[in-house]
Design a protein around this motif. Structure first.
Motif, mmCIF file in Angstrom:
data_model
loop_
_atom_site.group_PDB
_atom_site.id
_atom_site.type_symbol
_atom_site.label_atom_id
_atom_site.label_comp_id
_atom_site.label_asym_id
_atom_site.label_seq_id
_atom_site.Cartn_x
_atom_site.Cartn_y
_atom_site.Cartn_z
ATOM 1 N N UNK A 105 0.800 -1.236 0.000
ATOM 2 C CA UNK A 105 0.000 0.000 0.000
ATOM 3 C C UNK A 105 0.828 1.279 0.000
ATOM 4 N N UNK A 106 2.072 1.213 0.483
ATOM 5 C CA UNK A 106 2.880 2.427 0.613
ATOM 6 C C UNK A 106 3.934 2.576 -0.476
ATOM 7 N N UNK A 107 4.028 1.591 -1.362
ATOM 8 C CA UNK A 107 5.041 1.639 -2.410
ATOM 9 C C UNK A 107 4.641 2.624 -3.499
ATOM 10 N N UNK A 108 5.611 3.387 -3.990
ATOM 11 C CA UNK A 108 5.355 4.334 -5.080
ATOM 12 C C UNK A 108 4.742 3.594 -6.261
ATOM 13 N N UNK A 127 -4.611 3.373 -0.366
ATOM 14 C CA UNK A 127 -3.712 4.486 -0.058
ATOM 15 C C UNK A 127 -3.563 5.352 -1.294
ATOM 16 N N UNK A 128 -4.477 6.312 -1.486
ATOM 17 C CA UNK A 128 -4.426 7.146 -2.700
ATOM 18 C C UNK A 128 -3.135 7.956 -2.804
ATOM 19 N N UNK A 129 -2.488 8.250 -1.684
ATOM 20 C CA UNK A 129 -1.289 9.080 -1.708
ATOM 21 C C UNK A 129 -0.089 8.435 -2.373
ATOM 22 N N UNK A 130 -0.148 7.107 -2.600
ATOM 23 C CA UNK A 130 0.962 6.425 -3.274
ATOM 24 C C UNK A 130 0.788 6.372 -4.788
ATOM 25 N N UNK A 131 -0.414 6.698 -5.269
ATOM 26 C CA UNK A 131 -0.736 6.559 -6.695
ATOM 27 C C UNK A 131 -0.611 7.914 -7.392
ATOM 28 N N UNK A 132 0.073 7.923 -8.512
ATOM 29 C CA UNK A 132 0.251 9.157 -9.280
ATOM 30 C C UNK A 132 0.435 8.786 -10.748
ATOM 31 N N UNK A 133 0.418 9.773 -11.615
ATOM 32 C CA UNK A 133 0.661 9.552 -13.041
ATOM 33 C C UNK A 133 2.151 9.717 -13.333
ATOM 34 N N UNK A 134 2.712 8.748 -14.062
ATOM 35 C CA UNK A 134 4.071 8.867 -14.615
ATOM 36 C C UNK A 134 3.952 8.460 -16.078
ATOM 37 N N UNK A 135 3.590 9.419 -16.914
ATOM 38 C CA UNK A 135 3.247 9.148 -18.314
ATOM 39 C C UNK A 135 4.486 9.294 -19.198
ATOM 40 N N UNK A 136 4.965 8.188 -19.806
ATOM 41 C CA UNK A 136 6.170 8.234 -20.635
ATOM 42 C C UNK A 136 5.822 8.365 -22.112
ATOM 43 N N UNK A 137 6.850 8.317 -22.951
ATOM 44 C CA UNK A 137 6.661 8.389 -24.394
ATOM 45 C C UNK A 137 7.478 7.289 -25.063
ATOM 46 N N UNK A 138 6.928 6.709 -26.095
ATOM 47 C CA UNK A 138 7.513 5.553 -26.760
ATOM 48 C C UNK A 138 8.581 5.994 -27.776
ATOM 49 N N UNK A 154 -1.437 13.431 -2.856
ATOM 50 C CA UNK A 154 -0.070 12.914 -2.893
ATOM 51 C C UNK A 154 0.852 13.767 -2.023
ATOM 52 N N UNK A 155 1.473 13.190 -0.995
ATOM 53 C CA UNK A 155 2.450 13.948 -0.211
ATOM 54 C C UNK A 155 3.612 14.396 -1.095
ATOM 55 N N UNK A 156 4.071 15.611 -0.869
ATOM 56 C CA UNK A 156 5.131 16.176 -1.717
ATOM 57 C C UNK A 156 6.399 15.333 -1.672
ATOM 58 N N UNK A 157 6.728 14.752 -0.494
ATOM 59 C CA UNK A 157 7.965 13.990 -0.398
ATOM 60 C C UNK A 157 7.894 12.703 -1.214
ATOM 61 N N UNK A 158 6.681 12.131 -1.343
ATOM 62 C CA UNK A 158 6.534 10.918 -2.163
ATOM 63 C C UNK A 158 6.766 11.238 -3.634
ATOM 64 N N UNK A 163 10.272 11.249 -8.522
ATOM 65 C CA UNK A 163 11.029 11.999 -9.520
ATOM 66 C C UNK A 163 12.512 11.650 -9.455
ATOM 67 N N UNK A 164 13.026 11.440 -8.252
ATOM 68 C CA UNK A 164 14.438 11.099 -8.106
ATOM 69 C C UNK A 164 14.721 9.722 -8.709
ATOM 70 N N UNK A 165 13.820 8.756 -8.515
ATOM 71 C CA UNK A 165 13.996 7.434 -9.119
ATOM 72 C C UNK A 165 14.006 7.545 -10.638
ATOM 73 N N UNK A 166 13.113 8.369 -11.185
ATOM 74 C CA UNK A 166 13.067 8.550 -12.637
ATOM 75 C C UNK A 166 14.362 9.178 -13.146
#
Length: 485
Positions: A105-108, A127-138, A154-158, A163-166
């Protein structure tokens, strides 16, 4: 055990994500019920292995381990990051998220959705705070852009962690400040696509003519300057304000049909598909992918050479991974100073490392040593540097694409002004080249040799003293053409 990413959905986009993580050293677990998923991802991964390393000027990390999980639970267990790339159906995504968050539930949890807002994805989530859009391009493994779209939940630190992982896998996370259907890039593309459909439907242009208009003209500008910077230049010396004044009135002219939509029927589909088949049907999809990737490498490397646009992202990613490889304090052994990999740009027509790259590998090794003793770029900026006065290189073995090389350095002798070193470029236990160099310490402003700074000598002298006990390499002092002893 390496860092783990879970990929849920193994189509073209999911496969691209898997390749991006794997080639940047992450372990990847994929879940996709499609019985062809393993074959499809294998083909995407083959394309990525042939292309992504060509964008790097530092060694790629060791490739991560790829596994195919039988369940979502198995895929996400122990994952540091999860990327969902299933079909664009909100009910399906909700079911997938629910299964994921039963165990993580807490994993990005990033979604590759091109249209849904994060607040829609988060509905009924544990846990809605862990879910976000990360839309890439092919292709995800080459193009750096990922639109990162959070909601108020979404908490700002999450989001910063995501973003840092990306960034760590070489992507450019574009933080979208307000959620909106289709985010930014696809809204723009949809407008161009809609107008293109009208041009074909009305018989104004074929699919090929529209593509030629893009790739022979403004597409080349967009690829390195985008939209607004392109138009700023078009405004001339007067800049953007002049451009807006000059072309603003045309916004009132009925040029486009962007407020109208052509009827989407079988006739339009057949018209578009038929023209597209005539335009590109002589290539298979795999062939088109390889052509696309090769062209993108050329564009991206040109931008990288100029540290501009997407090329700056590539340079920054190299800089993150370019670390010193010195293994310890001065000891009775040559110092390991550099780890390198033979990249596509390093090889010649024979498939072997080209002659200049042997010297480049030696330069990387000696530069790392100079940084170690405090004579790096800050020292140069202050007006002093070690200049290479003489070099003798011996080519002893071949290195081929993908080979990993190690550069070691032995100090043969040194004094206040001179540094005599012996470099070995090794492939495993085999030495592929040796380079003997004499360097002079120079006052750059005066243009003549001078004593090195005391703090540099304080680091250099203990190493030189420790290396006096090392055997003197047999090839030291050789001249060109001298027979081997």
């Amino acid at each position: 055990m390496g860092r783990k990413a879970a990929i849920i959905g193994g189509g073209v986009i999911g496969g691209g994500w898997a390749a991006r993580f794997l080639l940047n050293g992450w372990d990847v677990a994929v879940f996709d019920p499609d019985p062809q998923a393993e074959r499809k991802i294998g083909e995407v991964l083959a394309n990525a292995r042939a292309s992504l390393p060509a964008l790097s000027d530092v060694p790629m990390p060791a490739e991560g381990r790829l596994t195919f999980a039988a369940t979502i639970t198995e895929a996400v267990e122990g994952a540091e990051y999860i990327q969902e790339s299933v079909s664009e159906r909100l009910d399906l995504k909700h079911r997938v998220f629910a299964q994921i968050q039963q165990v993580a539930p807490d994993t990005l949890l990033g979604s590759s959705t091109s249209g849904f807002k994060p607040s829609e994805l988060q509905q009924q989530a544990a846990n809605p705070g862990s879910i976000f859009v990360a839309h890439p391009f092919n292709p995800v493994y080459l193009l750096p852009l990922a639109e990162v779209v959070p909601s108020e939940k979404n908490p700002a630190d999450k989001i910063e962690a995501a973003k840092e992982i990306l960034r760590e896998i070489g992507m450019f996370p574009l933080h979208i400040r307000k959620e909106i259907d289709a985010h930014i890039a696809d809204r723009f593309l949809e407008a161009v696509w809609r107008e293109a459909l009208w041009l074909v439907k009305d018989g104004i242009a074929t699919t090929e003519e529209i593509d030629e208009a893009i790739r022979m003209g403004f597409g080349l500008r967009w690829g390195q300057m985008g939209l607004f910077e392109t138009y700023r230049v078009a405004g001339g010396e007067a800049g953007m304000k002049h451009f807006m004044a000059q072309f603003g009135p045309c916004l009132q002219w009925p040029w486009t049909k962007l407020t109208d939509v052509p009827e989407f029927n079988d006739e339009l589909v057949d018209l578009i598909a038929g023209q597209s088949d005539a335009q590109s049907g002589h290539h298979s999809i795999r062939e088109l992918e390889r052509i696309r990737d090769s062209n993108l490498i050329g564009f991206l490397r040109a931008l990288k050479d100029r540290n501009w646009g997407a090329g700056k992202v590539l340079r920054d990613h190299d800089a993150r991974r370019a670390t010193a490889f010195h293994t310890g304090e001065p000891a009775g052994a040559p110092l390991v100073m550099a780890q390198m990999q033979v990249l596509p740009g390093w090889i010649d027509y024979n498939g072997h490392m080209t002659e200049s790259r042997y010297l480049f590998a030696a330069s990387e090794t000696s530069d790392a040593f100079l940084r170690l003793i405090g004579a790096g770029m800050d020292y140069v900026a202050a007006g002093h540097s070690y200049y290479t006065a003489e070099t003798h290189i011996m080519h002893l073995d071949e290195a081929k694409l993908g080979d990993r090389l190690t550069g070691t350095l032995q100090v043969l002798s040194s004094d206040e002004k001179r540094l005599h070193v012996f470099i070995r470029i090794q492939k495993g236990d085999d030495t592929v080249a040796t380079v003997e160099q004499m360097l002079l310490h120079v006052d750059m402003k005066a243009g003549k040799a001078c004593p090195a700074a005391p703090e540099v000598l304080a680091r250099l002298n203990p190493i030189a003293e420790a290396h006096k006990a090392l055997p003197r390499p047999a090839s030291v002092g050789r001249h060109v053409g001298q027979r081997k002893q």
